[in-house]
Design an enzyme around this catalytic site. Structure first.
Site, short mmCIF file in Angstrom:
data_model
loop_
_atom_site.label_atom_id
_atom_site.label_comp_id
_atom_site.label_asym_id
_atom_site.label_seq_id
_atom_site.Cartn_x
_atom_site.Cartn_y
_atom_site.Cartn_z
N HIS A 147 -123.12 81.26 -40.46
CA HIS A 147 -123.68 81.44 -41.81
C HIS A 147 -124.74 80.38 -42.11
O HIS A 147 -124.82 79.84 -43.20
CB HIS A 147 -122.57 81.46 -42.88
CG HIS A 147 -121.71 80.24 -42.95
ND1 HIS A 147 -120.37 80.30 -43.24
CD2 HIS A 147 -122.01 78.92 -42.82
CE1 HIS A 147 -119.86 79.08 -43.28
NE2 HIS A 147 -120.84 78.22 -43.03
N HIS A 189 -119.52 74.86 -49.72
CA HIS A 189 -120.26 73.64 -49.38
C HIS A 189 -120.52 72.82 -50.66
O HIS A 189 -121.66 72.57 -51.04
CB HIS A 189 -121.57 73.98 -48.68
CG HIS A 189 -121.39 74.77 -47.42
ND1 HIS A 189 -121.14 76.14 -47.43
CD2 HIS A 189 -121.42 74.40 -46.12
CE1 HIS A 189 -121.02 76.56 -46.17
NE2 HIS A 189 -121.19 75.53 -45.36
N HIS A 249 -121.98 72.92 -33.58
CA HIS A 249 -123.06 72.15 -34.20
C HIS A 249 -122.51 70.88 -34.85
O HIS A 249 -121.36 70.83 -35.26
CB HIS A 249 -123.84 72.98 -35.22
CG HIS A 249 -123.08 73.44 -36.43
ND1 HIS A 249 -121.98 74.26 -36.37
CD2 HIS A 249 -123.30 73.23 -37.75
CE1 HIS A 249 -121.55 74.53 -37.59
NE2 HIS A 249 -122.33 73.91 -38.45
N GLU A 307 -115.48 74.94 -38.12
CA GLU A 307 -115.63 76.16 -38.92
C GLU A 307 -115.15 77.40 -38.17
O GLU A 307 -114.79 78.40 -38.79
CB GLU A 307 -117.09 76.35 -39.32
CG GLU A 307 -117.60 75.34 -40.34
CD GLU A 307 -119.06 75.57 -40.70
OE1 GLU A 307 -119.51 74.92 -41.65
OE2 GLU A 307 -119.74 76.39 -40.04
#
Length: 280
Positions: A12, A59, A193, A240
């Protein structure tokens, strides 16, 4: 009876949303990252899901250090795009499905999952970018959406096993809902990441693709991968991917892959995307 007909997994990455919003999808940098979603957009037009249960992480838009729910389900009629510092994304308001959402909340709580029920919240790129990737740029989203926010930002995040088990509980909840609904479950976030520190920019193609391999078929090996492996192999934000396991748990014992896409880099992040159907 409502039924889960498919599972969708996707990164995302906020920059993908920016590329879509600013009409940069045909630029050389973004085109190969986004090309892997063309198949899915056509497939979604044919599948016509009534409801998407969309697993994502907030977030610091709806939650902050004052409130950190491990699992939070949105039960409202609608959810507005969040302002993440540069204004809300120019996308439609997300329409919920309160009846099914409340049913899932009740069923999961009675199934011994302590769900946090949210009746008012804005949704950020974690939820709206996957909608854009899968549905394009419509005037309104073609499916109702039930947001399921998972804490993968602040320690301790839930284990892969707990996420997989929640997916199984969601499947039981959906199948006990009396309305005839075509339901999809989407797991978002990842892949490998890291956005800060000495390992910023880390991408582990081999581990990512092995993860994608293990989502297909009848293995449940991924539910037992420990947090430290995600951290070591996929960077601090790779955790995630446990959200994908909620989707996988909801698919039942065996799955078949209909579509797969992997590309690096996109904004220093690996793009992963998978469409699954339950076999059993």
């Amino acid at each position: 009876m409502a039924r889960i007909t498919a599972g969708v997994a996707s990164s995302h990455i906020p920059a993908l949303g920016v590329a879509i919003d600013l009409d940069k999808t045909q630029e050389a940098y973004w085109k190969p990252a986004l090309a892997g979603y063309e198949w899915t957009r056509e497939w979604e037009k044919a599948e016509k899901p009534d409801v998407v249960i969309l697993v994502y992480n907030d977030h610091a838009s709806a939650f902050d250090m004052r409130v950190i729910p491990t699992f939070a389900i949105g039960c409202s009629e609608e959810f507005k795009p969040a302002d993440e510092g540069w204004g809300p994304r120019p996308v439609p308001v997300v329409k919920g499905h309160p009846d099914l959402a409340w049913h899932i909340a009740q069923s999961c709580i009675l199934d011994e999952f302590d769900m946090t029920i949210i009746n008012e919240m804005d949704v950020d790129h974690g939820l709206t970018v996957p909608l854009s990737l899968m549905f394009g740029q419509p005037d309104e989203w073609p499916a109702r959406v039930i947001p399921l926010a998972v804490n993968v930002v602040t320690y301790p995040p839930p284990s892969g096993n707990r996420c997989w088990a929640l997916g199984e509980a969601i499947r039981r909840a959906v199948e006990s809902f009396p309305e005839d609904l075509n339901v999809q479950v989407w797991g978002t976030g990842g892949m490998s990441h890291q956005l800060q520190g000495e390992r910023a920019g880390l991408i582990n193609k081999e581990w990512d693709n092995r993860f994608l391999d293990r989502l297909e078929g009848d293995t449940d090996e991924l539910r037992h991968v420990p947090h430290i492996e995600y951290l070591r192999e996929t960077g601090s934000e790779g955790i995630e991917m446990v959200m994908w396991l909620i989707m996988r748990g909801a698919m039942g014992k065996t799955t078949r892959a209909l579509h797969r896409h992997y590309h690096v880099p996109a904004s220093n992040t690996a793009v992963g995307h998978l469409v699954l159907e339950p076999v059993d």
